[in-house]
Design an enzyme around this catalytic site. Structure first.
Site, PDB file in Angstrom:
ATOM      1  N   LYS A  51     -11.290 -11.502  27.928  1.00 55.22           N
ATOM      2  CA  LYS A  51     -10.279 -11.319  27.009  1.00 55.22           C
ATOM      3  C   LYS A  51     -10.332 -11.471  25.313  1.00 55.22           C
ATOM      4  CE  LYS A  51      -5.659 -10.519  26.300  1.00 55.22           C
ATOM      5  NZ  LYS A  51      -5.106  -9.462  26.138  1.00 55.22           N
ATOM      6  N   PRO A  66      -5.612 -17.732  23.554  1.00 55.94           N
ATOM      7  CA  PRO A  66      -6.223 -16.731  24.765  1.00 55.94           C
ATOM      8  C   PRO A  66      -4.873 -16.553  25.757  1.00 55.94           C
ATOM      9  CG  PRO A  66      -7.543 -18.898  24.697  1.00 55.94           C
ATOM     10  CD  PRO A  66      -6.300 -19.036  23.430  1.00 55.94           C
ATOM     11  N   HIS A  67      -4.918 -15.494  26.154  1.00 56.00           N
ATOM     12  CA  HIS A  67      -3.850 -15.137  27.253  1.00 56.00           C
ATOM     13  C   HIS A  67      -4.398 -14.023  28.016  1.00 56.00           C
ATOM     14  CE1 HIS A  67      -2.142 -11.574  25.238  1.00 56.00           C
ATOM     15  NE2 HIS A  67      -2.900 -12.104  24.019  1.00 56.00           N
ATOM     16  N   PHE A  68      -3.698 -14.070  29.295  1.00 53.40           N
ATOM     17  CA  PHE A  68      -4.234 -12.851  30.259  1.00 53.40           C
ATOM     18  C   PHE A  68      -3.140 -13.014  31.488  1.00 53.40           C
ATOM     19  CE2 PHE A  68      -7.569 -15.984  30.923  1.00 53.40           C
ATOM     20  CZ  PHE A  68      -7.305 -16.246  32.192  1.00 53.40           C
ATOM     21  N   HIS A 113       5.297 -12.114  30.222  1.00 50.26           N
ATOM     22  CA  HIS A 113       4.067 -12.530  29.576  1.00 50.26           C
ATOM     23  C   HIS A 113       4.339 -12.326  27.960  1.00 50.26           C
ATOM     24  CE1 HIS A 113      -0.181 -13.658  29.222  1.00 50.26           C
ATOM     25  NE2 HIS A 113      -0.348 -12.608  28.372  1.00 50.26           N
TER      26      HIS A 113
END
Length: 156
Positions: A51, A66-68, A113
């Site tokens: 990511k 940070p994201h996913f 999300h």
């Protein structure tokens, strides 16, 4: 309740990470998240790094998110980590990063999300909140600051 914290639960607070580089921080975050979620540390680290390779998670004001989305989890997971010393991470405003927030959502969360990410971004860009979080390494104090921003925002 403030719209900042609606749909957000901080599952894990990790204060005072000692890191010399962005990769050190990602390793520590991956280890903590993997332990909490009972997922392999390598899998977690690989997902975070992929990511990061796609796009820098630094959003400015000393914050990186940070994201996913991930198939293996069934409810959102949010980890907030503070650093003992800020590190360079190419943020848009040039400010060193000292606050990392990892957001992982279930694969089927779709636009929810993005709503969580937006709310986290608004909350964590608040300079008064930054100062208060930076003044402590106490998990419970940090959690109360994050979950009840109306109280301290009114008092600030």
């Amino acid at each position: 309740m403030s719209t900042y914290v609606k749909d957000i639960q901080f599952d894990l607070i990790v204060p005072g990470i000692k890191a010399k580089s962005h990769n050190d921080v990602l390793l520590s975050i991956a280890q903590n998240a993997a332990d909490f979620l009972n997922i392999s540390e390598k899998t977690m680290h690989d997902r975070i790094v992929v990511k990061e390779d796609i796009g820098n998670s630094a959003i400015g004001n000393g914050v990186a998110i940070p994201h996913f989305k991930m198939r293996r989890i069934h409810k959102p997971f949010t980890l907030l980590a503070t650093l003992d010393n800020a590190i360079k991470h190419e943020p848009p405003d040039g400010a060193p990063v000292y606050l990392y927030c990892l957001l992982i959502s279930p694969l089927n969360d779709g636009p929810i999300h993005l709503r969580r990410l937006s709310r986290l971004s608004r909350l964590l860009k608040n300079e008064t909140l930054h100062k208060r979080i930076h003044e402590t390494n106490d998990r419970e104090v940090i959690k109360s600051l994050l979950m009840n921003p109306d109280g301290w925002l009114m008092a600030a």
